[in-house]
Design an enzyme around this catalytic site. Sequence first.
Site, PDB file in Angstrom:
ATOM      1  N   HIS A 180      -3.822  -9.380   3.458  1.00 32.17           N
ATOM      2  CA  HIS A 180      -5.268  -9.479   3.656  1.00 32.17           C
ATOM      3  C   HIS A 180      -5.572 -10.470   4.774  1.00 32.17           C
ATOM      4  CE1 HIS A 180      -6.034  -8.213  -0.804  1.00 32.17           C
ATOM      5  NE2 HIS A 180      -5.837  -7.189  -0.003  1.00 32.17           N
ATOM      6  N   HIS A 204      -3.786   2.055  -5.873  1.00 31.65           N
ATOM      7  CA  HIS A 204      -4.467   0.806  -5.518  1.00 31.65           C
ATOM      8  C   HIS A 204      -4.614  -0.111  -6.730  1.00 31.65           C
ATOM      9  CE1 HIS A 204      -6.737  -1.696  -2.757  1.00 31.65           C
ATOM     10  NE2 HIS A 204      -7.581  -1.938  -3.742  1.00 31.65           N
ATOM     11  N   ARG A 210      -1.637  -2.130  -7.029  1.00 32.16           N
ATOM     12  CA  ARG A 210      -1.728  -3.240  -6.061  1.00 32.16           C
ATOM     13  C   ARG A 210      -2.579  -4.380  -6.632  1.00 32.16           C
ATOM     14  NH1 ARG A 210      -1.367  -4.549  -0.580  1.00 32.16           N
ATOM     15  NH2 ARG A 210      -3.299  -5.127   0.454  1.00 32.16           N
ATOM     16  N   LYS A 222      -1.763  -2.389   7.777  1.00 28.24           N
ATOM     17  CA  LYS A 222      -2.982  -1.880   8.396  1.00 28.24           C
ATOM     18  C   LYS A 222      -3.244  -2.703   9.650  1.00 28.24           C
ATOM     19  CE  LYS A 222      -6.722  -1.271   5.980  1.00 28.24           C
ATOM     20  NZ  LYS A 222      -7.778  -1.473   4.958  1.00 28.24           N
ATOM     21  N   ARG A 268       0.843  -1.197   0.000  1.00 30.69           N
ATOM     22  CA  ARG A 268       0.000   0.000   0.000  1.00 30.69           C
ATOM     23  C   ARG A 268       0.880   1.248   0.000  1.00 30.69           C
ATOM     24  NH1 ARG A 268      -2.100  -3.650   3.768  1.00 30.69           N
ATOM     25  NH2 ARG A 268      -4.249  -4.339   3.370  1.00 30.69           N
ATOM     26  N   TYR A 283      -8.150 -11.270  -8.213  1.00 31.21           N
ATOM     27  CA  TYR A 283      -7.967 -12.160  -9.348  1.00 31.21           C
ATOM     28  C   TYR A 283      -9.284 -12.426 -10.061  1.00 31.21           C
ATOM     29  CZ  TYR A 283      -9.595 -16.371  -6.810  1.00 31.21           C
ATOM     30  OH  TYR A 283     -10.335 -17.300  -6.126  1.00 31.21           O
TER      31      TYR A 283
END
Length: 351
Positions: free
Chosen positions: A321, A295, A298, A224, A200, A331
């Site tokens: 994640h 993003h 990413r 995060k 990020r 995906y």
Amino acid sequence: MAQNHTYHEQINIDNELKLRELQKKLPKFCSTFFRGIEPTTSSRTRIAYAYDLGIFFNYIKTENPKYSNINISELDLDILDKLTATDIEEYLEYLKYYISDDGKEHTNSERGIMRKLASVRTLYNYFYRKELIKNNPASIVSMPKLHDKEIIRLDVDEVAELLDEVENGTKLTKSQQNFHTKTKVRDIAILTLLLGTGIRVSECVGIDINDIDFKNTGIKIQRKGGYETIIYFGDEVEEALKNYMEERKRIVPVEGHEDAFFLSIQRKRMGVRSVEKLVKKYAGLVTNLKKITPHKLRSTYGTTLYQETGDIYLVADVLGHKDVNTTKKHYAAIDDERRRKARNAVKLRND
């Protein structure tokens, strides 16, 4: 003498000060809520709750005649017991379009409405579990149905063209080219790092010099939620980072920014907004390129990694994640590719 704080410590301090200001515009009982959730939430999450709850209580005051003459800060906790599921559903309807006190028009998508309902639910759940209120109408209000959007990602040739534009800068204006000569090596390192690791932007700008370990090709980053992890980079990223490292050693940073790896022209740690502008600038140079944000870089990495490995759990781990269902969005384009390949799989007549 002022204490030196790390980048992430300073962000948390700034967020805490911002949260205190936002709480002044909320009912006083909300302070109990924010203290209660502090151990399990990030400062950024609590700020998001504060913004959302500000909109909720402002709606209650302006749209419900019973509370129109009461200052929001003076609302008592029992207001949560008095509100019904219908009141909350009407609030969600209001969120689709409203005009704030400053005259600005606001709209919310399904995702925005869902987030604001989640904030109200969290508030209710907290006080309900503490047995400080008797009712929990927010828990029976249905979440809006989300419609999946197409995941935008770069194709292989678009990635190459984007990096070429960063390296050459021939399409930049003369004014931009003057800056480009000073920032080219840094900009290549940033874009290559984002595309080559999927981190990020907030993780990128938070990198300190000592976080990079070229011996083991790893970088320590803060995810995060505040936990630290090591992400590993490939040869192309290593080359770009080493090139910038040599340049970075010759720069004398402004006091307080000595540890920062990526520095601005002003010799200060780069911010998230600066990197977003940087990506937008170079993406605008590529002909017919999709609307690209950091993003999307990413998403490009997540999709490509899954194509190469077929391991969704690995992709989830690398991207940081906590829920593998979040990763599946990266995906989604793979399914489209499979459908395209299947178009001639079934023969209706022999050749």
